[in-house]
Scaffold this motif. Structure first.
Motif, PDB file in Angstrom:
ATOM      1  N   ILE A  17      29.179  79.315 -36.361  1.00 38.61           N
ATOM      2  CA  ILE A  17      30.028  78.248 -35.841  1.00 38.61           C
ATOM      3  C   ILE A  17      31.316  78.857 -35.307  1.00 38.61           C
ATOM      4  CG2 ILE A  17      31.299  76.153 -36.419  1.00 38.61           C
ATOM      5  CD1 ILE A  17      29.305  75.648 -38.635  1.00 38.61           C
ATOM      6  N   ASP A  18      31.615  78.474 -34.094  1.00 31.55           N
ATOM      7  CA  ASP A  18      32.845  78.933 -33.465  1.00 31.55           C
ATOM      8  C   ASP A  18      33.963  77.978 -33.884  1.00 31.55           C
ATOM      9  OD1 ASP A  18      34.897  79.804 -31.944  1.00 31.55           O
ATOM     10  OD2 ASP A  18      33.836  79.736 -30.032  1.00 31.55           O
ATOM     11  N   ALA A  19      34.883  78.441 -34.706  1.00 30.85           N
ATOM     12  CA  ALA A  19      35.956  77.595 -35.235  1.00 30.85           C
ATOM     13  C   ALA A  19      36.816  77.010 -34.115  1.00 30.85           C
ATOM     14  CB  ALA A  19      36.822  78.391 -36.199  1.00 30.85           C
ATOM     15  N   GLN A  20      37.052  77.774 -33.080  1.00 38.60           N
ATOM     16  CA  GLN A  20      37.889  77.304 -31.971  1.00 38.60           C
ATOM     17  C   GLN A  20      37.208  76.171 -31.208  1.00 38.60           C
ATOM     18  OE1 GLN A  20      39.065  80.442 -29.351  1.00 38.60           O
ATOM     19  NE2 GLN A  20      40.430  79.147 -28.125  1.00 38.60           N
ATOM     20  N   THR A  21      35.895  76.323 -30.994  1.00 40.40           N
ATOM     21  CA  THR A  21      35.138  75.266 -30.302  1.00 40.40           C
ATOM     22  C   THR A  21      35.087  74.002 -31.137  1.00 40.40           C
ATOM     23  OG1 THR A  21      33.760  76.951 -29.240  1.00 40.40           O
ATOM     24  CG2 THR A  21      32.936  74.690 -29.234  1.00 40.40           C
ATOM     25  N   LEU A  22      34.880  74.165 -32.450  1.00 39.71           N
ATOM     26  CA  LEU A  22      34.834  73.028 -33.352  1.00 39.71           C
ATOM     27  C   LEU A  22      36.156  72.267 -33.339  1.00 39.71           C
ATOM     28  CD1 LEU A  22      33.293  71.451 -35.528  1.00 39.71           C
ATOM     29  CD2 LEU A  22      34.205  73.056 -37.215  1.00 39.71           C
ATOM     30  N   GLN A  23      37.260  72.998 -33.350  1.00 37.44           N
ATOM     31  CA  GLN A  23      38.578  72.371 -33.328  1.00 37.44           C
ATOM     32  C   GLN A  23      38.802  71.609 -32.014  1.00 37.44           C
ATOM     33  OE1 GLN A  23      41.810  75.116 -33.722  1.00 37.44           O
ATOM     34  NE2 GLN A  23      43.338  73.525 -34.139  1.00 37.44           N
ATOM     35  N   PHE A  24      38.312  72.179 -30.918  1.00 37.07           N
ATOM     36  CA  PHE A  24      38.465  71.537 -29.618  1.00 37.07           C
ATOM     37  C   PHE A  24      37.770  70.175 -29.594  1.00 37.07           C
ATOM     38  CE2 PHE A  24      36.497  70.690 -25.461  1.00 37.07           C
ATOM     39  CZ  PHE A  24      37.632  70.554 -24.678  1.00 37.07           C
ATOM     40  N   TYR A  25      36.506  70.151 -30.070  1.00 37.93           N
ATOM     41  CA  TYR A  25      35.759  68.887 -30.081  1.00 37.93           C
ATOM     42  C   TYR A  25      36.361  67.888 -31.066  1.00 37.93           C
ATOM     43  CZ  TYR A  25      32.102  70.784 -27.089  1.00 37.93           C
ATOM     44  OH  TYR A  25      31.411  71.305 -26.028  1.00 37.93           O
ATOM     45  N   GLN A  26      36.925  68.372 -32.154  1.00 37.91           N
ATOM     46  CA  GLN A  26      37.557  67.484 -33.122  1.00 37.91           C
ATOM     47  C   GLN A  26      38.776  66.799 -32.514  1.00 37.91           C
ATOM     48  OE1 GLN A  26      36.370  66.852 -36.359  1.00 37.91           O
ATOM     49  NE2 GLN A  26      37.834  65.171 -36.114  1.00 37.91           N
ATOM     50  N   LEU A  27      39.544  67.568 -31.746  1.00 37.87           N
ATOM     51  CA  LEU A  27      40.709  67.004 -31.063  1.00 37.87           C
ATOM     52  C   LEU A  27      40.296  65.968 -30.016  1.00 37.87           C
ATOM     53  CD1 LEU A  27      42.890  70.215 -30.596  1.00 37.87           C
ATOM     54  CD2 LEU A  27      43.325  68.314 -32.169  1.00 37.87           C
ATOM     55  N   GLU A  28      39.183  66.254 -29.337  1.00 41.29           N
ATOM     56  CA  GLU A  28      38.679  65.310 -28.337  1.00 41.29           C
ATOM     57  C   GLU A  28      38.277  63.989 -28.993  1.00 41.29           C
ATOM     58  OE1 GLU A  28      38.134  65.264 -24.917  1.00 41.29           O
ATOM     59  OE2 GLU A  28      39.536  66.933 -24.901  1.00 41.29           O
ATOM     60  N   LEU A  29      37.587  64.078 -30.134  1.00 42.50           N
ATOM     61  CA  LEU A  29      37.171  62.876 -30.857  1.00 42.50           C
ATOM     62  C   LEU A  29      38.376  62.075 -31.341  1.00 42.50           C
ATOM     63  CD1 LEU A  29      34.179  64.248 -32.989  1.00 42.50           C
ATOM     64  CD2 LEU A  29      34.059  62.610 -31.105  1.00 42.50           C
ATOM     65  N   ASP A  30      39.381  62.767 -31.859  1.00 39.97           N
ATOM     66  CA  ASP A  30      40.586  62.087 -32.319  1.00 39.97           C
ATOM     67  C   ASP A  30      41.296  61.375 -31.174  1.00 39.97           C
ATOM     68  OD1 ASP A  30      40.072  62.997 -34.841  1.00 39.97           O
ATOM     69  OD2 ASP A  30      41.467  64.695 -34.730  1.00 39.97           O
ATOM     70  N   SER A  31      41.321  62.014 -30.014  1.00 36.34           N
ATOM     71  CA  SER A  31      41.969  61.419 -28.848  1.00 36.34           C
ATOM     72  C   SER A  31      41.241  60.164 -28.389  1.00 36.34           C
ATOM     73  CB  SER A  31      42.015  62.446 -27.704  1.00 36.34           C
ATOM     74  OG  SER A  31      42.557  61.872 -26.541  1.00 36.34           O
ATOM     75  N   LEU A  32      39.904  60.216 -28.344  1.00 34.48           N
ATOM     76  CA  LEU A  32      39.119  59.050 -27.941  1.00 34.48           C
ATOM     77  C   LEU A  32      39.276  57.910 -28.943  1.00 34.48           C
ATOM     78  CD1 LEU A  32      35.826  60.831 -26.777  1.00 34.48           C
ATOM     79  CD2 LEU A  32      37.539  59.725 -25.326  1.00 34.48           C
ATOM     80  N   ARG A  33      39.333  58.239 -30.238  1.00 35.81           N
ATOM     81  CA  ARG A  33      39.492  57.226 -31.261  1.00 35.81           C
ATOM     82  C   ARG A  33      40.867  56.543 -31.146  1.00 35.81           C
ATOM     83  NH1 ARG A  33      38.679  60.310 -35.225  1.00 35.81           N
ATOM     84  NH2 ARG A  33      36.423  60.068 -35.348  1.00 35.81           N
TER      85      ARG A  33
END
Length: 288
Positions: free
Chosen positions: A44-60
């Motif tokens: 798991i790429d920690a940087q990629t995971l963080q990026f998608y997490q930020l995207e989800l938070d923004s959409l929410r």
């Protein structure tokens, strides 16, 4: 027959061998199912995971913001059921406000609004910055200050004598609605008995009805007939609008069971009574 017998019939040693083979298969199958196999860690790429997490938070966050009702400055005296619900007010709080306004009383401050509606401090803090009350002009004569509210007149006209032009002075009433009000008034014997009856005019919103109440009133109606709730017969009760024979029988049955009605408001306990029309029904009843 000898050929088939040689392929079907087994010796004792062969039968033992087959049994051992079946047991071995069952044991191996159980080992495969129940013994934990070493898990290969996923890369798991920690940087990629963080990026998608930020995207989800923004959409929410955008979704929550879209659901929030935008509040614009408004006069709290004209809050409707829908407006109050969208502001976070409870049904009983809205009902207190509407009852207060039905008595031709006005709210002039956030503190008074809370006193009338009993809303919580949290809700008041949220909506009170948007309250917009009528402007007042102060004239000082001697040592006494006289207050004059500029957006309404002190003297009210009789709604039963109002012309179409008089009605059209109210914002929200045009030629069509003024004709409907007069047509409905003409259907009533002697005209309106109460301003509550304006609710029956098709197209009049609660806000417009409140505005009408600030400019007009109902003078004593000489043709007003009220039946005694404790003595009226079924045939007399059905002459009242919104009461049919089924409701009339239910009223008499309740009255007989409880000996008598102690107040007009007790009608709400009769299951068949249409509660939305109860205020109109009560206009034709009294208790002697």
């Amino acid at each position: 027959m000898t050929f088939f017998k040689s392929h079907v019939v087994f010796t004792k040693a062969q039968r033992h061998g087959i049994l051992v083979l079946l047991l071995l298969i069952v044991v191996l199958q159980c080992l495969y199912l129940f013994i934990d196999k070493p898990k290969t860690p996923l890369g798991i790429d920690a940087q990629t995971l963080q990026f998608y997490q930020l995207e989800l938070d923004s959409l929410r966050a955008k979704a929550l913001e879209a659901k929030q009702v935008k509040i614009y400055p408004f006069n709290p005296n004209y809050i409707t059921d829908y407006k109050g619900a969208s502001l976070g007010m409870r049904v009983e709080e809205i009902d207190r406000l509407l009852k207060y306004r039905a008595e031709n009383k006005w709210i002039n401050s956030a503190k008074e609004f809370q006193h009338v509606t009993s809303i919580s401090d949290t809700v008041l803090a949220k909506i009170s910055p948007y309250f917009k009350f009528p402007k007042r002009n102060f004239k000082v004569k001697g040592s006494a200050a006289q207050t004059k509210i500029t957006d309404r007149k002190a003297i009210k006209k009789d709604i039963n004598r109002a012309t179409a032009q008089d009605l059209q002075e109210i914002r929200g009433i045009g030629a069509v609605l003024s004709k409907r009000i007069i047509a409905y008034r003409n259907k009533l014997k002697g005209g309106f008995v109460s301003m509550i009856q304006l609710q029956e005019v098709y197209g009049l919103t609660p806000e417009v009805v409140l505005k009408l109440k600030t400019k007009f009133k109902v003078n004593t109606n000489k043709h007003r007939i009220q039946l005694d709730l404790n003595t009226a017969t079924v045939d007399e009760l059905v002459t009242i609008q919104y009461i049919d024979y089924e409701i009339a029988h239910a009223i008499v049955e309740y009255r007989t069971l409880h000996e008598r009605f102690t107040s007009i408001d007790e009608l709400s306990k009769v299951k068949e009574i249409p509660l939305s029309k109860l205020d109109l029904i009560k206009l034709s009843l009294q208790i002697k």
